[in-house]
Design a protein around this motif. Structure first.
Motif, PDB file in Angstrom:
ATOM      1  N   UNK A  72     -12.560 -92.630  -9.943  1.00 12.53           N
ATOM      2  CA  UNK A  72     -13.839 -93.329  -9.800  1.00 12.53           C
ATOM      3  C   UNK A  72     -13.681 -94.763  -9.296  1.00 12.53           C
ATOM      4  N   UNK A  73     -12.699 -95.545  -9.805  1.00 13.63           N
ATOM      5  CA  UNK A  73     -12.568 -96.926  -9.297  1.00 13.63           C
ATOM      6  C   UNK A  73     -12.265 -96.976  -7.806  1.00 13.63           C
ATOM      7  N   UNK A  74     -11.472 -96.027  -7.303  1.00 11.73           N
ATOM      8  CA  UNK A  74     -11.165 -96.010  -5.872  1.00 11.73           C
ATOM      9  C   UNK A  74     -12.386 -95.592  -5.055  1.00 11.73           C
ATOM     10  N   UNK A  75     -13.076 -94.550  -5.513  1.00 14.39           N
ATOM     11  CA  UNK A  75     -14.253 -94.072  -4.783  1.00 14.39           C
ATOM     12  C   UNK A  75     -15.346 -95.139  -4.780  1.00 14.39           C
ATOM     13  N   UNK A  76     -15.437 -95.913  -5.852  1.00 11.88           N
ATOM     14  CA  UNK A  76     -16.453 -96.969  -5.912  1.00 11.88           C
ATOM     15  C   UNK A  76     -16.272 -97.995  -4.795  1.00 11.88           C
ATOM     16  N   UNK A  77     -15.061 -98.089  -4.253  1.00 12.57           N
ATOM     17  CA  UNK A  77     -14.793 -99.042  -3.171  1.00 12.57           C
ATOM     18  C   UNK A  77     -15.024 -98.443  -1.789  1.00 12.57           C
ATOM     19  N   UNK A  78     -15.403 -97.155  -1.733  1.00 14.09           N
ATOM     20  CA  UNK A  78     -15.515 -96.490  -0.432  1.00 14.09           C
ATOM     21  C   UNK A  78     -16.596 -97.076   0.486  1.00 14.09           C
ATOM     22  N   UNK A  79     -17.693 -97.653  -0.017  1.00 15.08           N
ATOM     23  CA  UNK A  79     -18.618 -98.307   0.925  1.00 15.08           C
ATOM     24  C   UNK A  79     -17.967 -99.451   1.699  1.00 15.08           C
ATOM     25  N   UNK A  80     -17.004-100.124   1.054  1.00 17.21           N
ATOM     26  CA  UNK A  80     -16.279-101.197   1.737  1.00 17.21           C
ATOM     27  C   UNK A  80     -15.107-100.665   2.548  1.00 17.21           C
ATOM     28  N   UNK A  81     -14.472 -99.619   2.029  1.00 17.80           N
ATOM     29  CA  UNK A  81     -13.295 -99.038   2.687  1.00 17.80           C
ATOM     30  C   UNK A  81     -13.523 -97.533   2.832  1.00 17.80           C
ATOM     31  N   UNK A  82     -14.261 -97.113   3.853  1.00 16.16           N
ATOM     32  CA  UNK A  82     -14.626 -95.694   3.976  1.00 16.16           C
ATOM     33  C   UNK A  82     -13.432 -94.746   4.087  1.00 16.16           C
ATOM     34  N   UNK A  83     -12.297 -95.251   4.549  1.00 15.42           N
ATOM     35  CA  UNK A  83     -11.122 -94.390   4.689  1.00 15.42           C
ATOM     36  C   UNK A  83     -10.624 -93.861   3.355  1.00 15.42           C
ATOM     37  N   UNK A  84     -11.027 -94.483   2.256  1.00 16.84           N
ATOM     38  CA  UNK A  84     -10.599 -93.998   0.939  1.00 16.84           C
ATOM     39  C   UNK A  84     -11.071 -92.573   0.690  1.00 16.84           C
TER      40      UNK A  84
END
Length: 565
Positions: A72-84
């Motif tokens: 969840x913490x990594x996916x939460x950053x996906x708007x900033x880093x879509x490659x995640x």
């Protein structure tokens, strides 16, 4: 061996995690090699945060939840880093951290036993650099967190065999509870651990009053967390979905997939047993040598610690062999990955433990001398066990080092390693090889490339929320790769059935469809509109057909809904 400092352990953890993360980027971004289950978990986690109907239960109940929750913490950053999420790296980074933790657990077992530094570090290196370990540390699958919790449980239970410390027993139980929330396989080693703890405590308390009560109390300590995890997860699933065990009863679960794709039947029982044995040998080629030698030496010195890895890792291997022989699972090499830490721990047990492991509060039956005695000393206890302990450790380490290339070779076998053998083409590409075997490897490596292309196509259309209706049986790869996950209506949306029944009225513009065959028969769109892939089922017209370049994936068809604005 002098116990490593906290700083040293952090350096080992971070080095291993960084190495595994780099391997993840190399495989996914560099070569597009992504595992299906891992990508499905990425999509489910993303749905819980950024779908058109975000809610925590969107992570689903087919898989156990911890692997999704941990990213969840990594996916939460996906708007900033879509490659995640586009490349499934949120799951890969999660598995890299857990596998680095498993490396620390293997090192800790060696230091707990007081082995020389060269032995502890050498065995740890053979584990950390095993190609199967590196691959599953870098692909986001559940093997990494499962191995971490299993190795943690083994380490703490081995310590308890010597310390009789309730803290070790409690930590072991917590590890099993978390392991169950990672994979259902954890039931087998948890039961084995409970039986071992009960017997050991009962025998230790010989001649004492209430020995049965003491054994039951220890059994509760090691078994309660797993039991609570089992019942709470089943109850939660039942309250939300009406099914306690969706893995076995849902149209998306293993039982349905086996029915759609075929599994081992009774006529294939012998072949299933042979496969399980072969897979164990590929991942643990040193086991046929280590098991009898270590068991015999442990018997001579009455070292009960050897029972811990044999029973716990062995229970996982036995459970998988039984599951495959009964036709309830697939012939996947990864299911036997517990053979790797089993061999590593047995290699460390070739000689007796030295010193005393750390303990907050040693119990009344703590064994402060070496070797450890879980049972009363026998007539062989005073005899010399091994005249050349260094030679024995060197021999065990050589066996483990030799196992690494053997495992790498086994991973290139198409019959034995259907999910891993394409790595050969990724690591050692041969563009001049036009064989069917090599073409199959390329298609496996490109399994989800068409899903990413489809996601890019839909993203370029700049569609509004809820404009694309699809099921995630195959569509998870498209949703995970998209920068706009809220444009999809997926089964985790609480109004999915209403939208499915009246797509035009609910604002759906396009329906993403797959053939109504194989796993496609469980696709909710096909179940509602059986002929939609062929002719639009009278509700839509063909907009685009996209042939799939990946192995085991369908050709996509996009239909535009009649009456859509």
């Amino acid at each position: 061996m002098r116990r490593p400092s906290r700083r040293t352990l952090w350096c080992v953890f971070l080095t291993a995690a960084l190495f595994y993360c780099l391997a993840a980027v190399f495989l996914s971004v560099g070569h597009g090699f992504v595992m299906g289950d891992a990508l499905a978990r990425v999509q489910a986690t993303e749905a819980a945060l950024f779908s058109r109907d975000p809610h925590l239960s969107a992570i689903g109940f087919v898989f156990t939840p911890l692997t999704s929750l941990a990213q969840l913490p990594f996916v939460a950053l996906s708007p900033l880093f879509p490659w995640l999420t586009h490349w499934g790296l949120s799951g890969a980074f999660m598995s890299a951290l857990f596998m680095a933790g498993a490396v620390i657990m293997i090192l800790g077992i060696g230091t707990d036993r007081g082995l020389p530094g060269w032995m502890s570090w050498g065995v740890t290196a053979t584990f950390a650099l095993n190609p199967m370990i590196v691959f599953y540390a870098a692909n986001g699958m559940s093997e990494a967190p499962f191995l971490f919790f299993l190795c943690w449980a083994v380490r703490r239970l081995m310590r308890w065999m010597r310390t009789d410390d309730v803290h070790d027993l409690t930590a072991c139980g917590v590890a099993f509870g978390l392991a169950y929330l990672t994979r259902y396989d954890a039931i087998a080693p948890a039961v084995a651990a409970g039986a071992l703890v009960f017997v050991v405590t009962y025998r230790r308390a010989a001649g004492e009053p209430h020995r049965t009560h003491a054994a039951l109390m220890d059994l509760v300590l090691v078994g309660a967390p797993g039991a609570v995890a089992f019942f709470v997860w089943a109850l939660t699933s039942w309250l939300i979905t009406g099914q306690a065990f969706q893995q076995f009863t849902s149209q998306y679960g293993n039982a349905s997939i086996l029915a759609q794709e075929g599994g081992a039947g009774e006529s294939e029982l012998l072949a299933a047993v042979e496969y399980s044995f072969g897979a164990t040998l590929i991942l643990g080629p040193a086991l046929p040598v280590l098991i009898p030698i270590v068991a015999a030496l442990a018997w001579r010195r009455r070292d009960g610690q050897v029972l811990v890895p044999l029973l716990l890792f062995g229970a996982v291997l036995g459970f998988q062999a039984l599951s495959y022989a009964s036709g309830s699972t697939f012939a996947f090499l990864r299911f036997y990955i517990a053979a790797i830490p089993l061999a590593a721990v047995l290699g460390m047990q070739i000689v007796a433990a030295r010193g005393f492991p750390p303990s907050r509060r040693p119990g009344r039956h703590a064994v402060t001398d070496a070797p450890a005695r879980a049972f009363p000393p026998g007539r062989h206890a005073s005899r010399p066990v091994f005249g050349l302990p260094e030679a024995a450790m060197a021999g065990a380490l050589c066996l483990l080092v030799t196992s690494v290339p053997l495992t790498a070779w086994g991973m290139t076998s198409q019959p034995m390693a259907v999910q891993e053998y394409a790595l050969e083409e990724v690591l050692f590409p041969d563009p001049d090889d036009a064989s069917a075997y090599n073409a199959d490897q390329r298609r496996i490596a490109a399994t989800f490339s068409t899903g990413r292309t489809m996601a890019d196509y839909l993203d370029a259309m700049r569609l509004p929320r809820g404009a694309v209706l699809m099921d995630t049986v195959y569509g998870f790869a498209v949703a995970a790769a998209s920068r706009y996950p809220d444009q999809f209506v997926v089964p985790s949306d609480r109004d999915f059935v209403r939208v499915l029944n009246r797509p035009a009225e609910r604002g759906v513009k396009y329906i993403l469809t797959v053939p109504n065959s194989g796993r496609g028969v469980s696709d909710a769109v096909n179940r509602r509109y059986p002929t939609i892939y062929e002719n639009g089922a009278g509700i839509a017209t063909l907009w685009l057909e996209m042939p799939n370049a990946g192995a085991g994936q369908p050709d996509w068809r996009i239909y535009r809904v009649l009456g859509a604005e």
